[in-house]
Design an enzyme around this catalytic site. Structure first.
Site, PDB file in Angstrom:
ATOM      1  CG  HIS A   1      -2.001  -0.976   1.190  1.00  0.00           C
ATOM      2  ND1 HIS A   1      -3.021  -0.910   0.260  1.00  0.00           N
ATOM      3  CD2 HIS A   1      -2.277  -2.057   1.956  1.00  0.00           C
ATOM      4  CE1 HIS A   1      -3.861  -1.905   0.455  1.00  0.00           C
ATOM      5  NE2 HIS A   1      -3.439  -2.622   1.479  1.00  0.00           N
TER       6      HIS A   1
ATOM      7  NE  ARG B   1      -9.183   0.046 -10.302  1.00  0.00           N
ATOM      8  CZ  ARG B   1      -8.459   1.090 -10.706  1.00  0.00           C
ATOM      9  NH1 ARG B   1      -8.868   2.331 -10.435  1.00  0.00           N
ATOM     10  NH2 ARG B   1      -7.336   0.905 -11.382  1.00  0.00           N
TER      11      ARG B   1
ATOM     12  NE  ARG C   1     -13.463  -3.948 -12.138  1.00  0.00           N
ATOM     13  CZ  ARG C   1     -12.205  -3.910 -11.699  1.00  0.00           C
ATOM     14  NH1 ARG C   1     -11.234  -4.374 -12.451  1.00  0.00           N
ATOM     15  NH2 ARG C   1     -11.930  -3.371 -10.523  1.00  0.00           N
TER      16      ARG C   1
ATOM     17  CD  GLU D   1     -10.253  -9.546 -14.548  1.00  0.00           C
ATOM     18  OE1 GLU D   1      -9.438  -8.799 -13.979  1.00  0.00           O
ATOM     19  OE2 GLU D   1     -11.476  -9.502 -14.324  1.00  0.00           O
TER      20      GLU D   1
ATOM     21  CG  ASN E   1      -3.025  -4.730 -12.481  1.00  0.00           C
ATOM     22  OD1 ASN E   1      -2.190  -4.401 -13.303  1.00  0.00           O
ATOM     23  ND2 ASN E   1      -3.718  -3.862 -11.788  1.00  0.00           N
ATOM     24  CG  ASP E   2      -6.605 -10.243 -11.242  1.00  0.00           C
ATOM     25  OD1 ASP E   2      -5.840 -10.596 -10.321  1.00  0.00           O
ATOM     26  OD2 ASP E   2      -7.717  -9.730 -11.034  1.00  0.00           O
TER      27      ASP E   2
ATOM     28  NE  ARG F   1      -1.184  -8.384  -9.669  1.00  0.00           N
ATOM     29  CZ  ARG F   1      -1.643  -7.271  -9.132  1.00  0.00           C
ATOM     30  NH1 ARG F   1      -0.864  -6.225  -8.999  1.00  0.00           N
ATOM     31  NH2 ARG F   1      -2.881  -7.186  -8.714  1.00  0.00           N
TER      32      ARG F   1
ATOM     33  CB  CYS G   1      -8.434  -1.121 -17.965  1.00  0.00           C
ATOM     34  SG  CYS G   1      -8.998  -2.734 -17.395  1.00  0.00           S
TER      35      CYS G   1
END
Length: 543
Positions: free
Chosen positions: A188, A295, A331, A430, A453-454, A464, A501
């Site tokens: 984070h 999101r 999404r 993804e 990412n996924d 990750r 994205c």
């Protein structure tokens, strides 16, 4: 001159003096009490003060780094109010007749050990969070309040590690950069640093020690090097690099209003990713052509119960109206995995990233899904809407979604409620499964959007969030690029468009490759829009 090597998580340069971060960690001493009720009351007051501070941190983070990155403080608030956590503290006070500080410290240690022992890396990361909230409560019990760095001037902040709350409370006007001994580039804190545009290095190791306090230093966030007492030659090189970055940023501002067209005339759309209506300002300021990823799960994360159809309708309507006819792709909720919400009542899973999440929840618990789809359809008359579905793995899932959509349209028509007939329906690529059967999925939808990412995580079998696996997480891996290229070919053969994205959309080392693949749209964090535009406008695909 001494050089300490770490890993850069935000590419920029800073030169100044080091201030080693000093926490006001109080020595917690076990003390007997004759009045446990009074200690319980002290704990409750300190907890309420902590919740108030966390709310302020959330608001500060919201303004500085956006809704997505501010969510960590919502998680901290939920953990502070967790029944198990609170019952443990109160039970220790009552059963052992001890002071509140000691009860909080013991509970923190116990819970941190429980989280650290878990196999799941996301849950392991919660150990640091429970320590963070416990330290805050103890600081309020001892009257020390919020911790702070000694930053009367501008400094390079160094620390063993920085919690998200410590990162956000740093005064950006006084912080030149920060460097930590430990940390992951996907933590984070690293994400917040990138969002705050603060030069940062993690993983500098044990050489980064408190005896460096006050020394002159230079941070190179590009190479991950920290120079202690840099010589004139090094300073000259880094100063030029720093000035070069300033010039680049100034030049990027001149790109506002310009088209995203390569030197050979190839055009690509550059959109922005957002977490909610509050992020619209950043989209407009950075001149994005539309929103490629809203999101919607953050509407659920912000709420204490399932957001109603009206609450969702209002949020979607606001975004569509504010974008004034520009495309907005929303999404459907991607709940599960690392986005856990208590009121969903999801079971704990050994591997939540591969578990009950996203479209799997929607197709199983259709009441939740139908509420969201009703809100989206009703809002569609206020702008140019695209609806995108995450975690798709089969044609059957897409057909079931379309069946539900048509049923809801019939409901709305019967109720006299309007919706647009020009809504684009898309899916996220993804999972490797979706990429491999993209030729079968393309005829079923209007567009694809690649969630890199996924897709990276699932293709490489790499978590990750696990810092130990960073050497194995090659985001440019040929397998990932081949899957994306095949999906692009599948889309174009059916006359459909495809975007990206995920984070790789903003990776300018890959921009030319995306253009050669025929990617039609890149959706990135608002702050990266102009940098990607610059790369596009300098690319010549004829070479």
């Amino acid at each position: 001159m001494k050089i300490i090597q770490g890993k850069g998580v935000y590419g920029a340069v800073a030169v100044g003096k080091i201030s080693f971060y000093r926490r006001s960690d109080a020595m917690v001493v076990r003390e007997k009490t004759d009045d446990p009720e009074q200690e319980k009351l002290r704990f409750e007051k300190a907890k309420e003060k902590s919740l108030s501070q966390l709310e302020k941190l959330y608001e500060k983070a919201l303004k500085e780094v956006g809704e997505t990155n501010a969510q960590i403080f919502e998680i901290h608030k939920m953990m502070t109010e967790d029944d198990d956590y609170n019952e443990s503290v109160l039970n220790i006070i009552e059963s052992q007749q001890v002071n509140a500080e000691y009860a909080v410290a013991v509970t923190a240690d116990n819970f941190a050990q429980i989280f650290s022992a878990m196999d799941d890396e996301y849950m392991k990361a919660r150990a640091a969070d429970v320590k963070d909230i416990s330290n805050r409560i103890i600081a309020n019990l001892t009257g020390q309040g919020d911790t702070a760095a000694d930053t009367d001037g501008k400094y390079i902040i160094c620390a063993d590690d920085l919690t998200p709350s410590e990162t956000v409370t740093l005064d950006k006007d006084k912080v030149l950069a920060f460097v930590t001994k430990y940390g992951s580039s996907n933590s984070h804190t690293a994400i917040l640093a990138r969002s705050m545009n603060i030069p940062a290095i993690i993983g500098a190791g044990e050489e980064l020690s408190a005896d460096l306090d006050g020394k002159s230093a230079a941070v190179d966030g590009f190479t991950g090097k920290l120079y202690i007492d840099p010589d004139e030659k090094t300073l000259s090189v880094l100063t030029e690099k720093q000035e070069s970055e300033k010039r680049k940023k100034a030049l990027l501002q001149e790109l506002k209003g310009k088209e995203n067209i390569t030197l050979d005339g190839t055009r690509i759309n550059i959109f922005a990713n957002i977490g909610g209506p509050r992020d619209i300002g950043a989209v407009l300021i950075n001149d994005a052509e539309g929103i490629g990823l809203f999101r919607s799960e953050f509407l659920y994360l912000e709420s204490e119960d399932f957001p109603t159809e009206q609450v969702q309708f209002t949020a979607y309507k606001k975004v569509l109206e504010s974008m004034a006819g520009k495309k907005v792709i929303i999404r459907t909720m991607d709940i599960g995995a690392d986005k856990q919400i208590d009121y969903f009542g999801l079971d704990k899973e050994d591997n939540p990233a591969l578990g009950y999440r996203a479209i799997r929840i929607c197709l199983t618990e259709q009441d939740i899904f139908r509420t969201q789809l009703r809100a989206l359809l009703r809002a569609s008359v206020y702008g140019r809407l695209g609806i995108m579905f995450p975690m798709i793995t089969s044609v059957e899932e897409v057909r079931k979604i379309r069946e539900i959509l048509e049923d809801i349209k019939s409901e709305l028509t019967a109720e006299g409620l309007k919706y647009s007939d020009n809504i684009e329906i898309g899916i996220m690529i993804e999972t490797p499964a979706a990429a491999v059967i993209s030729d079968r999925l393309a005829p079923e939808v209007d567009f694809f959007s690649v969630g890199t990412n996924d897709l990276t995580q699932y293709t490489l079998a790499v978590d990750r969030q696990n810092p130990k696996l960073e050497p194995f997480c090659n985001t440019h891996h040929e397998a990932i690029l081949r899957l994306i290229e095949f999906a692009a070919q599948s889309a174009h053969r059916c006359g459909k468009w495809i975007g990206i994205c995920g984070e790789l959309g903003a990776d300018t080392e890959l921009t030319e490759k995306w253009l050669k693949m025929g990617i039609d749209e890149l959706s990135v964090s608002p702050s990266f829009v102009l940098a990607v535009r610059d790369k596009v406008r300098k690319t010549d695909l004829r070479k």
